[in-house]
Design a protein around this motif. Sequence first.
Motif, PDB file in Angstrom:
ATOM      1  N   GLY A 169       0.820  -1.211   0.000  1.00  0.00           N
ATOM      2  CA  GLY A 169       0.000   0.000   0.000  1.00  0.00           C
ATOM      3  C   GLY A 169       0.851   1.257   0.000  1.00  0.00           C
ATOM      4  N   VAL A 170       1.890   1.280   0.845  1.00  0.00           N
ATOM      5  CA  VAL A 170       2.797   2.437   0.879  1.00  0.00           C
ATOM      6  C   VAL A 170       3.516   2.585  -0.456  1.00  0.00           C
ATOM      7  N   PHE A 171       3.913   1.462  -1.055  1.00  0.00           N
ATOM      8  CA  PHE A 171       4.614   1.500  -2.335  1.00  0.00           C
ATOM      9  C   PHE A 171       3.735   2.113  -3.430  1.00  0.00           C
ATOM     10  N   VAL A 172       2.468   1.741  -3.474  1.00  0.00           N
ATOM     11  CA  VAL A 172       1.566   2.300  -4.486  1.00  0.00           C
ATOM     12  C   VAL A 172       1.459   3.817  -4.319  1.00  0.00           C
ATOM     13  N   LEU A 173       1.283   4.275  -3.080  1.00  0.00           N
ATOM     14  CA  LEU A 173       1.197   5.714  -2.835  1.00  0.00           C
ATOM     15  C   LEU A 173       2.514   6.412  -3.192  1.00  0.00           C
ATOM     16  N   SER A 174       3.635   5.735  -2.935  1.00  0.00           N
ATOM     17  CA  SER A 174       4.932   6.349  -3.241  1.00  0.00           C
ATOM     18  C   SER A 174       5.119   6.526  -4.748  1.00  0.00           C
ATOM     19  N   MET A 175       4.666   5.562  -5.532  1.00  0.00           N
ATOM     20  CA  MET A 175       4.798   5.670  -6.983  1.00  0.00           C
ATOM     21  C   MET A 175       3.932   6.801  -7.531  1.00  0.00           C
ATOM     22  N   VAL A 218      16.779  17.441   9.125  1.00  0.00           N
ATOM     23  CA  VAL A 218      17.973  16.629   9.379  1.00  0.00           C
ATOM     24  C   VAL A 218      18.244  15.624   8.266  1.00  0.00           C
ATOM     25  N   GLY A 219      17.501  15.645   7.193  1.00  0.00           N
ATOM     26  CA  GLY A 219      17.798  14.767   6.067  1.00  0.00           C
ATOM     27  C   GLY A 219      17.460  13.319   6.300  1.00  0.00           C
ATOM     28  N   VAL A 220      16.274  13.045   6.846  1.00  0.00           N
ATOM     29  CA  VAL A 220      15.815  11.671   7.067  1.00  0.00           C
ATOM     30  C   VAL A 220      14.716  11.363   6.059  1.00  0.00           C
ATOM     31  N   PRO A 221      14.854  10.299   5.248  1.00  0.00           N
ATOM     32  CA  PRO A 221      13.829   9.979   4.240  1.00  0.00           C
ATOM     33  C   PRO A 221      12.576   9.387   4.866  1.00  0.00           C
ATOM     34  N   LEU A 222      11.461   9.484   4.146  1.00  0.00           N
ATOM     35  CA  LEU A 222      10.211   8.870   4.579  1.00  0.00           C
ATOM     36  C   LEU A 222      10.209   7.430   4.078  1.00  0.00           C
ATOM     37  N   PRO A 223      10.120   6.445   4.991  1.00  0.00           N
ATOM     38  CA  PRO A 223      10.299   5.035   4.611  1.00  0.00           C
ATOM     39  C   PRO A 223       9.429   4.580   3.448  1.00  0.00           C
ATOM     40  N   PHE A 224      10.085   4.071   2.408  1.00  0.00           N
ATOM     41  CA  PHE A 224       9.470   3.495   1.224  1.00  0.00           C
ATOM     42  C   PHE A 224       8.662   4.503   0.406  1.00  0.00           C
ATOM     43  N   MET A 225       8.659   5.773   0.811  1.00  0.00           N
ATOM     44  CA  MET A 225       8.007   6.828   0.027  1.00  0.00           C
ATOM     45  C   MET A 225       9.061   7.650  -0.712  1.00  0.00           C
ATOM     46  N   SER A 226      10.119   8.029  -0.014  1.00  0.00           N
ATOM     47  CA  SER A 226      11.155   8.870  -0.608  1.00  0.00           C
ATOM     48  C   SER A 226      11.917   8.118  -1.695  1.00  0.00           C
ATOM     49  N   TYR A 227      12.331   8.857  -2.709  1.00  0.00           N
ATOM     50  CA  TYR A 227      13.153   8.294  -3.780  1.00  0.00           C
ATOM     51  C   TYR A 227      14.577   8.119  -3.274  1.00  0.00           C
ATOM     52  N   GLY A 228      15.156   6.978  -3.535  1.00  0.00           N
ATOM     53  CA  GLY A 228      16.524   6.707  -3.094  1.00  0.00           C
ATOM     54  C   GLY A 228      16.689   5.242  -2.750  1.00  0.00           C
ATOM     55  N   GLY A 229      17.762   4.649  -3.230  1.00  0.00           N
ATOM     56  CA  GLY A 229      17.930   3.212  -3.080  1.00  0.00           C
ATOM     57  C   GLY A 229      18.541   2.779  -1.765  1.00  0.00           C
ATOM     58  N   LEU A 268      11.383   1.243  -9.246  1.00  0.00           N
ATOM     59  CA  LEU A 268      10.949  -0.142  -9.428  1.00  0.00           C
ATOM     60  C   LEU A 268      12.117  -1.109  -9.262  1.00  0.00           C
ATOM     61  N   VAL A 269      13.271  -0.732  -9.812  1.00  0.00           N
ATOM     62  CA  VAL A 269      14.450  -1.601  -9.713  1.00  0.00           C
ATOM     63  C   VAL A 269      14.870  -1.769  -8.259  1.00  0.00           C
ATOM     64  N   TYR A 270      14.970  -0.655  -7.526  1.00  0.00           N
ATOM     65  CA  TYR A 270      15.381  -0.728  -6.128  1.00  0.00           C
ATOM     66  C   TYR A 270      14.333  -1.429  -5.268  1.00  0.00           C
ATOM     67  N   THR A 271      13.061  -1.247  -5.610  1.00  0.00           N
ATOM     68  CA  THR A 271      12.005  -1.934  -4.859  1.00  0.00           C
ATOM     69  C   THR A 271      12.083  -3.437  -5.091  1.00  0.00           C
ATOM     70  N   ALA A 272      12.311  -3.847  -6.338  1.00  0.00           N
ATOM     71  CA  ALA A 272      12.451  -5.276  -6.642  1.00  0.00           C
ATOM     72  C   ALA A 272      13.662  -5.863  -5.915  1.00  0.00           C
ATOM     73  N   LEU A 273      14.779  -5.119  -5.923  1.00  0.00           N
ATOM     74  CA  LEU A 273      15.968  -5.570  -5.210  1.00  0.00           C
ATOM     75  C   LEU A 273      15.695  -5.683  -3.711  1.00  0.00           C
ATOM     76  N   SER A 274      14.975  -4.709  -3.161  1.00  0.00           N
ATOM     77  CA  SER A 274      14.648  -4.722  -1.735  1.00  0.00           C
ATOM     78  C   SER A 274      13.763  -5.909  -1.380  1.00  0.00           C
ATOM     79  N   LEU A 275      12.789  -6.201  -2.239  1.00  0.00           N
ATOM     80  CA  LEU A 275      11.909  -7.350  -2.000  1.00  0.00           C
ATOM     81  C   LEU A 275      12.690  -8.660  -2.033  1.00  0.00           C
ATOM     82  N   LEU A 276      13.628  -8.756  -2.968  1.00  0.00           N
ATOM     83  CA  LEU A 276      14.448  -9.963  -3.053  1.00  0.00           C
ATOM     84  C   LEU A 276      15.289 -10.129  -1.790  1.00  0.00           C
TER      85      LEU A 276
END
Length: 365
Positions: A27-33, A332-343, A51-59
């Motif tokens: 659900g978070v991934f869909v909103l992030s895209m 402070v430069g903290v990303p939003l989990p699974f929403m922010s762009y970045g691998g 998508l590439v980083y998400t697939a790698l993360s899932l693996l």
Amino acid sequence: MQVSLAKRLTRAIMDPLDGWLLALLAGVFVLSMIALFSASNQSWAKIDNKLVYTALSLLIMWLLARLSPQTVMHLALPLYVAGVLLLVGVELFGITVNGSTRWLNVGIARIQPSEIMKIALPMMLAWYFQKYETTLNWRHYVVAAVLIVIPGLLILKQPDLGTATLVMGAGFFALFFAGLSWKIIIGGGVAFLASLPVVWNLMHDYQRKRVLTLIDPMEDPLGAGYHIIQSMIAIGSGGVWGKGWLAGSQTHLDYIPERTTDFIFAVYSEEFGLAGNLLLLALYLGIISRCLLITARAPTLYGRLLAGAITLSFFVYVFVNMGMVAGILPVVGVPLPFMSYGGTATVSLAIGLGMLMGIGKLQRR
């Protein structure tokens, strides 16, 4: 026959994973895209990378979930030692970018060793307390505190206050779940408050400026206060239902800085409003609640400490990012989990959740 084979294959793939947790993350991934497509000005290249980083993360998540916690536990000490040595390497041979020395060139790639410590430190502490579970006393907590301070100081020296806070926070959470006395926690909190004048003098100029900007962002509206002011305008202008997807004026007129990474929550809030924020918060609360349930049911001390530290670290990610974007915490430069762009952050979070799912799998069996 084919249906039966497909069922067995699906069961084999899904067996290590926690279904509820995976559904909430999806659900978070869909909103992030959706948010990233708008924040990046409809850049398909960023979508492809995500998508590439998400697939790698899932693996990675799936592979770690398949491993038993006992197997992973044996990696705690070498991973912690390697992480500290890499941090020392950053101090001696690190690459400096924008005044911060946080990266190390290892030949084939440039890595940020502080990201390793987000996982290595709670693993190390969980292993340490598991080893001395039957003989725990105050000396073990002192040693654990030293294990936290060593990487924390090395990261602060880079300087990287945000990552140091996350790393030491993960270590503190492990201490908390190991049974650290409330008297020590309260006493430490009082001591920290009393030391704030000293801490203030030790901070870098840009760090002090961030704190002052939090108190009054209008003091420097085109400089240090710009990020907070623009993100607050975006969140407020979203109203209850938002301006609509791809219709955020603050976003598409380029007023929001770092809008695909640290400030993607401002983009999402402007376009989907309070209703969208409540949906996102519900998903995050669901993830945290499920992780806490796995923590509570963990059959070993190691599993309980590691799962608890990962869960509360995830909570800190969410709280700090939303807080800084909303103007109630310093930037402070903290990303939003699974929403922010970045691998890097996505993979490190996936590693933690993969180990947590492995702990949940052991509990189910």
